[in-house]
Design a protein around this motif. Structure first.
Motif, PDB file in Angstrom:
ATOM      1  N   ILE A 243      -6.805   7.339   9.320  1.00  0.00           N
ATOM      2  CA  ILE A 243      -5.594   6.591   9.673  1.00  0.00           C
ATOM      3  C   ILE A 243      -5.926   5.518  10.707  1.00  0.00           C
ATOM      4  N   GLN A 244      -6.418   4.394  10.234  1.00  0.00           N
ATOM      5  CA  GLN A 244      -6.703   3.237  11.074  1.00  0.00           C
ATOM      6  C   GLN A 244      -6.335   1.975  10.308  1.00  0.00           C
ATOM      7  N   GLU A 245      -6.230   0.879  11.038  1.00  0.00           N
ATOM      8  CA  GLU A 245      -5.891  -0.390  10.401  1.00  0.00           C
ATOM      9  C   GLU A 245      -7.073  -1.348  10.326  1.00  0.00           C
ATOM     10  N   GLY A 246      -8.243  -0.900  10.707  1.00  0.00           N
ATOM     11  CA  GLY A 246      -9.419  -1.758  10.673  1.00  0.00           C
ATOM     12  C   GLY A 246      -9.618  -2.463  12.005  1.00  0.00           C
ATOM     13  N   PRO A 247     -10.582  -3.335  12.098  1.00  0.00           N
ATOM     14  CA  PRO A 247     -11.359  -3.932  10.996  1.00  0.00           C
ATOM     15  C   PRO A 247     -12.522  -3.081  10.495  1.00  0.00           C
ATOM     16  N   VAL A 274      -9.611  13.768   1.863  1.00  0.00           N
ATOM     17  CA  VAL A 274      -8.310  14.442   1.710  1.00  0.00           C
ATOM     18  C   VAL A 274      -7.216  13.685   2.446  1.00  0.00           C
ATOM     19  N   PHE A 275      -7.497  13.311   3.699  1.00  0.00           N
ATOM     20  CA  PHE A 275      -6.460  12.663   4.506  1.00  0.00           C
ATOM     21  C   PHE A 275      -6.223  11.210   4.097  1.00  0.00           C
ATOM     22  N   ALA A 276      -7.239  10.549   3.568  1.00  0.00           N
ATOM     23  CA  ALA A 276      -7.033   9.178   3.096  1.00  0.00           C
ATOM     24  C   ALA A 276      -6.067   9.149   1.919  1.00  0.00           C
ATOM     25  N   ILE A 277      -5.985  10.229   1.189  1.00  0.00           N
ATOM     26  CA  ILE A 277      -5.015  10.342   0.093  1.00  0.00           C
ATOM     27  C   ILE A 277      -3.677  10.854   0.628  1.00  0.00           C
ATOM     28  N   ALA A 278      -3.717  11.928   1.400  1.00  0.00           N
ATOM     29  CA  ALA A 278      -2.475  12.541   1.880  1.00  0.00           C
ATOM     30  C   ALA A 278      -1.677  11.616   2.789  1.00  0.00           C
ATOM     31  N   GLU A 279      -2.349  10.727   3.502  1.00  0.00           N
ATOM     32  CA  GLU A 279      -1.662   9.833   4.433  1.00  0.00           C
ATOM     33  C   GLU A 279      -1.495   8.418   3.885  1.00  0.00           C
ATOM     34  N   TYR A 280      -1.815   8.220   2.614  1.00  0.00           N
ATOM     35  CA  TYR A 280      -1.701   6.889   2.017  1.00  0.00           C
ATOM     36  C   TYR A 280      -0.251   6.446   1.923  1.00  0.00           C
ATOM     37  N   ARG A 281       0.008   5.226   2.379  1.00  0.00           N
ATOM     38  CA  ARG A 281       1.337   4.623   2.303  1.00  0.00           C
ATOM     39  C   ARG A 281       1.178   3.180   1.836  1.00  0.00           C
ATOM     40  N   SER A 282       1.662   2.907   0.651  1.00  0.00           N
ATOM     41  CA  SER A 282       1.509   1.559   0.096  1.00  0.00           C
ATOM     42  C   SER A 282       2.259   0.523   0.908  1.00  0.00           C
ATOM     43  N   TYR A 283       3.307   0.945   1.614  1.00  0.00           N
ATOM     44  CA  TYR A 283       4.121   0.009   2.400  1.00  0.00           C
ATOM     45  C   TYR A 283       3.517  -0.279   3.773  1.00  0.00           C
ATOM     46  N   LEU A 284       2.349   0.301   4.061  1.00  0.00           N
ATOM     47  CA  LEU A 284       1.603  -0.026   5.281  1.00  0.00           C
ATOM     48  C   LEU A 284       0.232  -0.551   4.843  1.00  0.00           C
ATOM     49  N   ALA A 286      -2.091  -2.537   5.970  1.00  0.00           N
ATOM     50  CA  ALA A 286      -3.274  -2.616   6.841  1.00  0.00           C
ATOM     51  C   ALA A 286      -4.088  -1.333   6.779  1.00  0.00           C
ATOM     52  N   SER A 287      -3.425  -0.191   6.810  1.00  0.00           N
ATOM     53  CA  SER A 287      -4.134   1.082   6.678  1.00  0.00           C
ATOM     54  C   SER A 287      -4.264   1.503   5.220  1.00  0.00           C
ATOM     55  N   GLY A 288      -3.225   1.226   4.415  1.00  0.00           N
ATOM     56  CA  GLY A 288      -3.222   1.662   3.022  1.00  0.00           C
ATOM     57  C   GLY A 288      -4.326   1.029   2.199  1.00  0.00           C
ATOM     58  N   ASP A 289      -4.553  -0.278   2.366  1.00  0.00           N
ATOM     59  CA  ASP A 289      -5.613  -0.953   1.613  1.00  0.00           C
ATOM     60  C   ASP A 289      -6.983  -0.381   1.974  1.00  0.00           C
ATOM     61  N   ARG A 290      -7.150  -0.061   3.246  1.00  0.00           N
ATOM     62  CA  ARG A 290      -8.402   0.504   3.725  1.00  0.00           C
ATOM     63  C   ARG A 290      -8.639   1.884   3.096  1.00  0.00           C
ATOM     64  N   MET A 291      -7.572   2.693   3.044  1.00  0.00           N
ATOM     65  CA  MET A 291      -7.667   4.016   2.417  1.00  0.00           C
ATOM     66  C   MET A 291      -7.950   3.894   0.924  1.00  0.00           C
TER      67      MET A 291
END
Length: 311
Positions: A243-247, A274-284, A286-291
């Protein structure tokens, strides 16, 4: 006693998560509760934090001039668990100090971390070093025993259940189909079952050690708002990596942490998946694209093979 106004953002969040009726009842009682504890502990009230959703944090100053935070928790049990966890970890310099507490209600007063800004990980490898040092302080030898805590499995499956509900939301149907949410969630469940069935030495975990719960302190990072659990410490780090927004990309973060003495490279990778999937949110995005980039680059079968114990 004048009580600060509850920020609209916090009010909306409380009503959203507690429901209109229960949220309004809790909010209506809040000013009197704040005033009561301020009087009992001789506090000068300053303002109410607009973050959070199930509790209220009031910036205040004690009679001797100590900057403090008065916390009104969601309920008695969560409040007493949180104060016990913070009190345990404060001995290692990883959390605020507990200054006062009401065990009957779960309300407590803690020292304020200064400067106290959220430690958003936007500064490259130095952030991974800071996180690693925080992880070590949270697991320092000789700390007092923890309160009774949930098993990590309960927290992890709760996150999977939240993801399932979110992925089924019709508002995001198109984005979830493009992401391949159904397939990825099934693979995350398989990975989680493997991780939980091949457990390692259990550690006392914060269980929500993501950036929003880590603060900039004097020279190091501090953490607040623990859920509390017992389980695999690699899950603790995996959540922060995911759960980060990069860079910095997820693979680069994993590379920066893989040599940490408390972590196992393969299990850290698997928990992050596991968490990159469980915490994925398409409406965010910055973090979602990274996941999404990380998840789609991974061969889950290969990770599972690496996690499987040797025979």
């Amino acid at each position: 006693m004048a009580v600060p106004v509850v920020p609209e953002r916090l009010e909306r969040a409380i009503i959203f998560l507690r429901g209109e009726e229960d949220g309004r009842v809790w909010l209506d009682a809040l000013p009197d509760r704040i005033a009561s504890y301020a009087g009992r502990w001789d506090l000068r009230l300053e303002s109410i934090a607009d973050s959070g959703a199930m509790s209220c944090c009031v910036y205040s100053v004690t009679a001797d001039g100590t900057a403090a935070v008065l916390k009104i928790p969601v309920d008695q049990q969560s409040g007493t668990t949180e104060m016990a966890m913070l009190d345990r970890w404060s001995a290692s310099g990883a959390t605020p100090d507990i200054l006062n507490a009401d065990e009957d209600s779960g309300v407590f007063l803690m020292s304020r971390i200064v400067p106290g800004e959220i430690a958003w990980p936007v500064h490259g490898a130095g952030d991974s070093k800071q996180f690693g040092e925080l992880l070590s302080r949270l697991n320092a030898p000789g700390l007092p025993g923890p309160p009774e805590l949930k098993d990590l499995a309960d927290i992890a499956w709760m996150r999977i259940d939240w993801a399932r509900e979110r992925f089924a939301d019709e508002r995001y149907a198109g984005a979830m189909e493009r992401f391949g949410a159904t397939t990825h969630l099934a693979r995350a469940e398989q990975m989680l079952e493997l991780l939980l069935s091949t457990g390692t030495e259990p550690h006392v975990l914060h269980a929500d050690l993501q950036a929003k719960n880590i603060l900039q302190g004097p020279g190091s990072w501090y953490t607040i708002d623990p859920l509390g659990a017992v389980g695999d410490i690699n899950a603790e780090a995996g959540l922060w990596v995911a759960i980060q927004e990069g860079p910095v990309s997820i693979p680069d973060r994993l590379g920066e942490l893989r040599a940490h003495p408390l972590l196992d490279e393969n299990r850290l990778y698997a928990w992050t998946y596991v968490f990159a999937i469980a915490e994925y949110r398409s409406y965010l995005p910055a973090s979602g694209d990274r996941m999404e980039s990380f998840v789609k680059s991974v061969d889950p079968a290969e990770i599972m093979n690496r996690v499987q114990p040797s025979r």
